[in-house]
Design a protein around this motif. Structure first.
Motif, short mmCIF file in Angstrom:
data_model
loop_
_atom_site.label_atom_id
_atom_site.label_comp_id
_atom_site.label_asym_id
_atom_site.label_seq_id
_atom_site.Cartn_x
_atom_site.Cartn_y
_atom_site.Cartn_z
N GLN A 51 0.83 -1.21 0.00
CA GLN A 51 0.00 0.00 0.00
C GLN A 51 0.86 1.26 0.00
OE1 GLN A 51 -4.11 -1.55 1.97
NE2 GLN A 51 -2.77 -0.45 3.31
N GLU A 121 -17.62 2.19 -4.98
CA GLU A 121 -16.93 1.19 -5.80
C GLU A 121 -15.79 1.87 -6.56
OE1 GLU A 121 -19.58 -1.00 -8.31
OE2 GLU A 121 -21.10 -1.09 -6.74
N ASN A 125 -10.09 -0.48 -7.24
CA ASN A 125 -10.32 -1.76 -6.57
C ASN A 125 -11.18 -2.71 -7.41
OD1 ASN A 125 -8.88 -1.14 -4.29
ND2 ASN A 125 -10.64 -0.47 -3.13
N ASN A 138 -6.00 -2.62 0.25
CA ASN A 138 -6.89 -1.66 -0.37
C ASN A 138 -6.09 -0.92 -1.42
OD1 ASN A 138 -8.78 0.25 -1.08
ND2 ASN A 138 -9.33 0.77 1.02
N ALA A 140 -6.89 1.36 -3.19
CA ALA A 140 -7.19 2.79 -3.19
C ALA A 140 -6.08 3.59 -2.51
CB ALA A 140 -8.53 3.06 -2.53
N ALA A 162 -6.28 5.49 2.91
CA ALA A 162 -7.43 4.75 2.39
C ALA A 162 -7.91 3.75 3.43
CB ALA A 162 -7.06 4.04 1.10
N HIS A 163 -9.23 3.69 3.62
CA HIS A 163 -9.83 2.78 4.61
C HIS A 163 -11.04 2.10 4.00
CE1 HIS A 163 -7.38 4.66 7.73
NE2 HIS A 163 -7.67 5.80 7.13
N TRP A 164 -11.34 0.89 4.49
CA TRP A 164 -12.56 0.18 4.10
C TRP A 164 -13.67 0.67 5.00
CZ3 TRP A 164 -12.40 -2.28 -0.27
CH2 TRP A 164 -11.24 -2.92 -0.69
N HIS A 165 -14.55 1.51 4.50
CA HIS A 165 -15.71 1.99 5.24
C HIS A 165 -16.68 2.60 4.24
CE1 HIS A 165 -18.08 3.58 8.50
NE2 HIS A 165 -18.01 4.78 7.97
N THR A 168 -14.99 2.44 -0.01
CA THR A 168 -13.64 2.90 0.31
C THR A 168 -13.71 4.37 0.67
OG1 THR A 168 -12.56 1.31 -1.13
CG2 THR A 168 -11.33 3.29 -0.63
N THR A 169 -13.08 4.70 1.77
CA THR A 169 -13.06 6.09 2.25
C THR A 169 -11.63 6.58 2.28
OG1 THR A 169 -15.02 5.72 3.61
CG2 THR A 169 -13.63 7.59 4.18
#
Length: 188
Positions: A51, A121, A125, A138, A140, A162-165, A168-169
């Protein structure tokens, strides 16, 4: 003088900086980005390193994309407020790079330095298959590095991750000086 230099003008040099003629094929982008991820993956030992490498590559792309985009979208104008640059990121920047606007732009309730760009989306990714042992990957992070470079080069230094929330956030945390400057501009 050599005739090959005087014949005709190059069509690339004659094109205006305005809107590009055509868009990049989604299949070409998917193949190129997939190869980029595989290339990076072969040279790192962990997901965190991967990452970080993707963010570093995104940083290089962001610096180069900003110049062309500012010349096209805002000739002679520069954003001075945080909200203005965030709306530029959500709209024209995202549209130029990923073909559509980002889904949402939010500010954190408890911190005036933190903003979120939410993409349900993300294109980066979509076409990357992640093995089970790397499920926290991630891609992203590439977009996070890109966004960090654009903000920094625009005079709004920030850390972007980048975070999974909610899909993707991308979490943007501006430096204190940026928020202080923004508040002083509002007070005028």
């Amino acid at each position: 003088m050599d005739s090959r230099f005087t014949r005709g003008k190059s069509p690339v040099l004659e094109r205006a900086l305005g809107r590009p003629r055509s868009e990049l094929s989604l299949a070409a982008f998917a193949l190129l980005f997939s190869e980029l991820v595989q290339y990076c993956q072969r040279r790192v030992a962990s997901v965190a390193e991967l990452q970080a490498r993707l963010a570093q590559l995104g940083h290089h792309v962001g610096l180069r994309a900003l110049d062309a985009l500012v010349a096209r979208e805002r000739p002679g104008r520069r954003e001075t407020k945080v909200l203005g640059v965030l709306l530029f990121v959500k709209g024209p920047l995202w549209r130029a790079l990923f073909g559509r606007e980002a889904d949402k732009l939010e500010q954190a309730n408890d911190d005036d330095r933190t903003f979120y760009v939410i993409e349900r989306e993300p294109l980066v990714n979509t076409f990357v298959s992640v093995p089970r042992e790397n499920s926290s990957l991630n891609c992203a992070a590439f977009a996070a590095g890109l966004l960090e470079a654009v903000l920094g080069a625009s005079g709004f230094p920030a850390r972007v991750s980048a975070h999974w929330h909610k899909g993707t956030t991308l979490m943007i945390k501006f430096d204190e000086a940026v928020i202080a400057r923004d508040k002083s501009l509002e007070g005028r």
